[in-house]
Design a protein around this motif. Structure first.
Motif, PDB file in Angstrom:
ATOM      1  N   LYS A 286      -2.128  -4.949   4.979  1.00 24.09           N
ATOM      2  CA  LYS A 286      -2.062  -3.941   6.020  1.00 24.09           C
ATOM      3  C   LYS A 286      -2.254  -2.535   5.451  1.00 24.09           C
ATOM      4  O   LYS A 286      -2.704  -1.625   6.153  1.00 24.09           O
ATOM      5  CB  LYS A 286      -0.729  -4.036   6.755  1.00 24.09           C
ATOM      6  N   SER A 287      -1.891  -2.347   4.169  1.00 17.60           N
ATOM      7  CA  SER A 287      -2.021  -1.030   3.559  1.00 17.60           C
ATOM      8  C   SER A 287      -2.323  -1.178   2.074  1.00 17.60           C
ATOM      9  O   SER A 287      -2.013  -2.217   1.466  1.00 17.60           O
ATOM     10  CB  SER A 287      -0.731  -0.230   3.730  1.00 17.60           C
ATOM     11  N   PRO A 288      -2.920  -0.154   1.453  1.00 17.54           N
ATOM     12  CA  PRO A 288      -3.156  -0.209   0.007  1.00 17.54           C
ATOM     13  C   PRO A 288      -1.859  -0.348  -0.789  1.00 17.54           C
ATOM     14  O   PRO A 288      -1.837  -0.989  -1.843  1.00 17.54           O
ATOM     15  CB  PRO A 288      -3.854   1.120  -0.292  1.00 17.54           C
ATOM     16  N   GLU A 289      -0.761   0.250  -0.266  1.00 15.15           N
ATOM     17  CA  GLU A 289       0.515   0.217  -0.980  1.00 15.15           C
ATOM     18  C   GLU A 289       1.045  -1.203  -1.093  1.00 15.15           C
ATOM     19  O   GLU A 289       1.459  -1.650  -2.171  1.00 15.15           O
ATOM     20  CB  GLU A 289       1.536   1.116  -0.273  1.00 15.15           C
ATOM     21  N   VAL A 290       1.046  -1.935   0.022  1.00 16.63           N
ATOM     22  CA  VAL A 290       1.591  -3.289  -0.028  1.00 16.63           C
ATOM     23  C   VAL A 290       0.672  -4.217  -0.816  1.00 16.63           C
ATOM     24  O   VAL A 290       1.128  -5.149  -1.492  1.00 16.63           O
ATOM     25  CB  VAL A 290       1.856  -3.833   1.394  1.00 16.63           C
ATOM     26  N   MET A 291      -0.637  -3.952  -0.800  1.00 12.95           N
ATOM     27  CA  MET A 291      -1.553  -4.759  -1.607  1.00 12.95           C
ATOM     28  C   MET A 291      -1.281  -4.530  -3.097  1.00 12.95           C
ATOM     29  O   MET A 291      -1.170  -5.481  -3.880  1.00 12.95           O
ATOM     30  CB  MET A 291      -2.996  -4.406  -1.270  1.00 12.95           C
ATOM     31  N   GLY A 292      -1.134  -3.259  -3.491  1.00 12.70           N
ATOM     32  CA  GLY A 292      -0.937  -2.961  -4.893  1.00 12.70           C
ATOM     33  C   GLY A 292       0.446  -3.309  -5.410  1.00 12.70           C
ATOM     34  O   GLY A 292       0.596  -3.812  -6.536  1.00 12.70           O
ATOM     35  N   ASN A 293       1.472  -3.069  -4.603  1.00 14.19           N
ATOM     36  CA  ASN A 293       2.850  -3.268  -5.065  1.00 14.19           C
ATOM     37  C   ASN A 293       3.353  -4.693  -4.912  1.00 14.19           C
ATOM     38  O   ASN A 293       4.352  -5.059  -5.526  1.00 14.19           O
ATOM     39  CB  ASN A 293       3.799  -2.319  -4.323  1.00 14.19           C
ATOM     40  N   VAL A 294       2.685  -5.482  -4.093  1.00  7.55           N
ATOM     41  CA  VAL A 294       3.151  -6.859  -3.863  1.00  7.55           C
ATOM     42  C   VAL A 294       2.091  -7.868  -4.323  1.00  7.55           C
ATOM     43  O   VAL A 294       2.259  -8.573  -5.316  1.00  7.55           O
ATOM     44  CB  VAL A 294       3.518  -7.099  -2.378  1.00  7.55           C
ATOM     45  N   ALA A 295       0.974  -7.938  -3.604  1.00  8.76           N
ATOM     46  CA  ALA A 295      -0.013  -8.996  -3.869  1.00  8.76           C
ATOM     47  C   ALA A 295      -0.563  -8.917  -5.294  1.00  8.76           C
ATOM     48  O   ALA A 295      -0.620  -9.932  -6.002  1.00  8.76           O
ATOM     49  CB  ALA A 295      -1.148  -8.916  -2.849  1.00  8.76           C
TER      50      ALA A 295
END
Length: 644
Positions: A219-228
């Motif tokens: 949903k956002s670059p932040e959740v992609m980078g910090n989680v996935a």
């Protein structure tokens, strides 16, 4: 069930609570505005509904006037007058725990057992309900897990992250409406937490790129980078496509879903998966209301696990799912006996012809529009292509608690558009049950007590009987043994044979099953009773003959080993004696007790455990699981015969 703190029952603690209203202020020092504000508060009387609100916020049904005043942010003196007025009208009761203070509680506590009452504990995310009606239970099941069900203590629901993630709603607003309907009011703090979990469940999704490969979207670059991108590596993704998209390696979809689920971020699966060849299917049987609800929820999600007690008709509901999908279907089962039963049921309850139904296992090798295969065969490399080459519109995982096992996990590469699991108890002792829901789908079900109350499934009477040792030789061997050997000796206590004889003679008109965990014990009991012993060593044709005779009432007693825990349908059994076997798992206890759960009433389950042994603790622990599902569990200690 205990609160987060010890209840305040001492008079001193109540007195301290009353004195905690703030220091006294000289009346002359207060402004005219302050005095006018207090008069306005005095004019607004405390209502019974507000008293209930105060009880819920404090987490207990008995309060002092000081606690009510603090919670409602009202003057202590006016609250005391209002509580007196409510007591005079009979809506509250007074109880003096010392000369000072007085505690108050609703008069309706006298008859709470006669009506529904919902109490919310937001900090613990628990909901306690006394005598809930069917509507309330149906609403609660959409966002909460039934943790305990006992007629005397009520029902305790827990709202877990996975309950919110799988809620059958298109929007959070729709889910919030369901919560308010179930609770009777809005719980702001609980809704805030549920909303946060709802957002977590919509952060990632799998989609199909126009070039045919799979993409993980965030949903956002932040959740992609910090989680996935922290959890996944080159085994799962090729390379980033954008700040919010990764190119997924073929075959790693299930692993990605599992890893992100464990991180607290379930993945929405929006891939364009194979739908298979069209296969029109009509049901020849009407679904019960709760089965129709299961199918409807499956139809909305395209995946899921039907969870219900034995006898609730999960197989028929699965055929309802087949009729909805109308695509070629692969059914995976743990045994060839269950494969045969599935084939017979599909032929009986659907419009499909026998030639459209195939079985694929050690005895037969048929791939048809509807194919029933064993997990072992589907997971073998030399057979896998037979299933991969066909596009399945639906894959059904029966007894899906097997799926996380390494030998069965290989079958989950069959990622069809629709996936459905069936299980009476998706519990695993290795704590890998969450993998069931990531590999197959979220749980869909009706709480057991609702099915008992509606009469769809008979609640068996369950009794643990603690049996004395049959002889000193075994007792002495037990004392000197260690580890698992200790349990084995207690399980095969020869004193149980006489108790089995006694129970069978006490129910002479019952069709009975005697369950054992050990072949030696099973042969001994079967020989003593003069009946067949059905075990894994029994040839398949002989096993089938014995089961058919039992169904046709040509036999009224069988001794059964672990082979009867799953995959054997004995619909007319009304008495079960578990001579040994509850030391294995909670699921095993569910399966064995569940053999008597059928619409016909009067079912009895006796569990035999050697008194004073480790088996006693095992039996008590395993059956607590059934107690939490709403079954009544009794205990009885048997005295040794004279001279022992």
């Amino acid at each position: 069930m205990t609160d987060e703190r010890e209840p305040n029952t001492d008079a001193e603690e109540f007195a301290a609570a009353d004195s905690d209203d703030g220091s006294e202020v000289d009346d002359e020092s207060r402004t005219v505005a302050e005095r006018n504000a207090e008069r306005r508060d005095d004019d607004r009387r405390v209502t019974l509904a507000e008293f209930h609100d105060a009880c819920q916020r404090e987490g207990r049904p008995v309060l002092t006037a000081g606690a009510v005043a603090r919670t409602l942010e009202r003057p202590h003196e006016s609250v005391s007058r209002d509580l007196d007025a409510l007591a005079d009208r009979g809506e509250l009761e007074r109880l003096s725990v010392s000369t000072d203070p007085v505690v108050w509680y609703p008069s309706e506590l006298e008859d709470l057992t006669d009506r529904e009452r919902v109490v919310v504990f937001p900090k613990r995310r628990e909901i306690v309900v006394d005598r809930p009606d069917q509507f309330t239970r149906a609403q609660l099941s959409q966002f909460a897990h039934l943790a305990d069900a006992n007629g005397e203590r009520g029902y305790r629901y827990v709202v877990r992250p996975e309950d919110v993630w799988q809620a059958p709603h298109e929007s959070f607003d729709a889910l919030a409406r369901t919560m308010r309907q179930a609770l009777g009011e809005r719980s702001e703090s609980l809704e805030e937490w549920v909303h946060s979990q709802w957002d977590r469940a919509h952060q990632f999704r799998l989609t199909t790129h126009e070039d045919g490969y799979t993409v993980l979207e965030a949903k956002s670059p932040e959740v992609m980078g910090n989680v996935a991108r922290q959890k996944l590596d080159e085994d799962h993704v090729h390379a980033p496509i954008s700040e919010t998209e990764d190119w997924v390696r073929e075959g790693s979809e299930a692993a990605i879903k599992r890893l992100l689920y464990e991180a607290g971020y379930p993945v929405q699966d929006h891939r364009d998966l194979d739908a298979g060849e069209a296969l029109p299917i009509d049901l020849r049987v009407s679904l019960r209301d709760y089965q129709r609800t299961w199918v409807d929820r499956f139809a909305e999600a395209g995946e899921g696990v039907f969870v219900g007690p034995p006898g609730s008709g999960k197989t028929v509901a699965a055929m309802g799912a087949m009729a909805h999908v109308e695509g070629e279907t692969l059914v995976l089962v743990p045994s060839r006996d269950l494969a045969r039963q599935w084939a017979d049921a599909v032929a009986e309850y659907t419009s499909l012809e026998p030639g459209q139904i195939g079985q694929y296992h050690g005895g037969r090798k048929e791939v048809r529009p509807v194919t029933i295969a064993t997990y072992q065969i589907a997971g073998m490399d030399r057979h896998r292509s037979l299933f991969d080459d066909r596009e399945w519109g639906l894959v059904i995982f029966d007894e899906c608690q097997h799926v996380p096992s390494d030998v069965y996990r290989r079958s989950t590469h069959l990622q069809s558009r629709h996936r459905l699991g069936l299980s009476a108890s998706p519990i695993r002792e290795d704590d890998r049950q969450t993998e069931i829901f990531t590999l197959v789908g979220p749980p869909i079900g009706t709480d057991w007590q609702a099915l008992f109350d509606a009469g769809f499934v008979a609640e068996p009477e369950l009794e643990i009987r603690y049996v004395p040792w049959g002889d000193d030789e075994q007792r002495n061997a037990y004392v000197s043994a260690e580890g698992r050997e200790k349990y084995r000796i207690a399980a095969q206590n020869r004193g149980k044979l006489e108790e089995v004889r006694y129970l069978l003679s006490s129910h002479p008109d019952s069709k009975a099953l005697v369950f054992v965990d050990y072949l030696e014990q099973g042969r001994e009991i079967a020989d003593a009773l003069g009946v067949p012993f059905l075990s894994g060593e029994t040839p398949h044709h002989e096993r089938r003959r014995l089961l058919e005779e039992f169904r046709r009432d040509e036999r009224d007693l069988l001794v059964v080993s672990r082979v009867g825990d799953e995959g054997i349908d004995l619909p007319t059994a009304d008495l079960a004696v578990v001579a040994s076997g509850l030391g294995g798992s909670r699921r095993q206890g569910t399966q064995r007790a569940g053999r008597t759960m059928r619409p016909a009433g009067g079912a009895l389950v006796y569990v035999l455990a050697t008194r004073g042994s480790r088996e006693e603790d095992f039996a008590r622990r395993q059956l607590q699981h059934l107690g939490r599902k709403g079954m009544t569990v009794r205990e009885r200690t048997l005295e040794p015969a004279e001279g022992e």
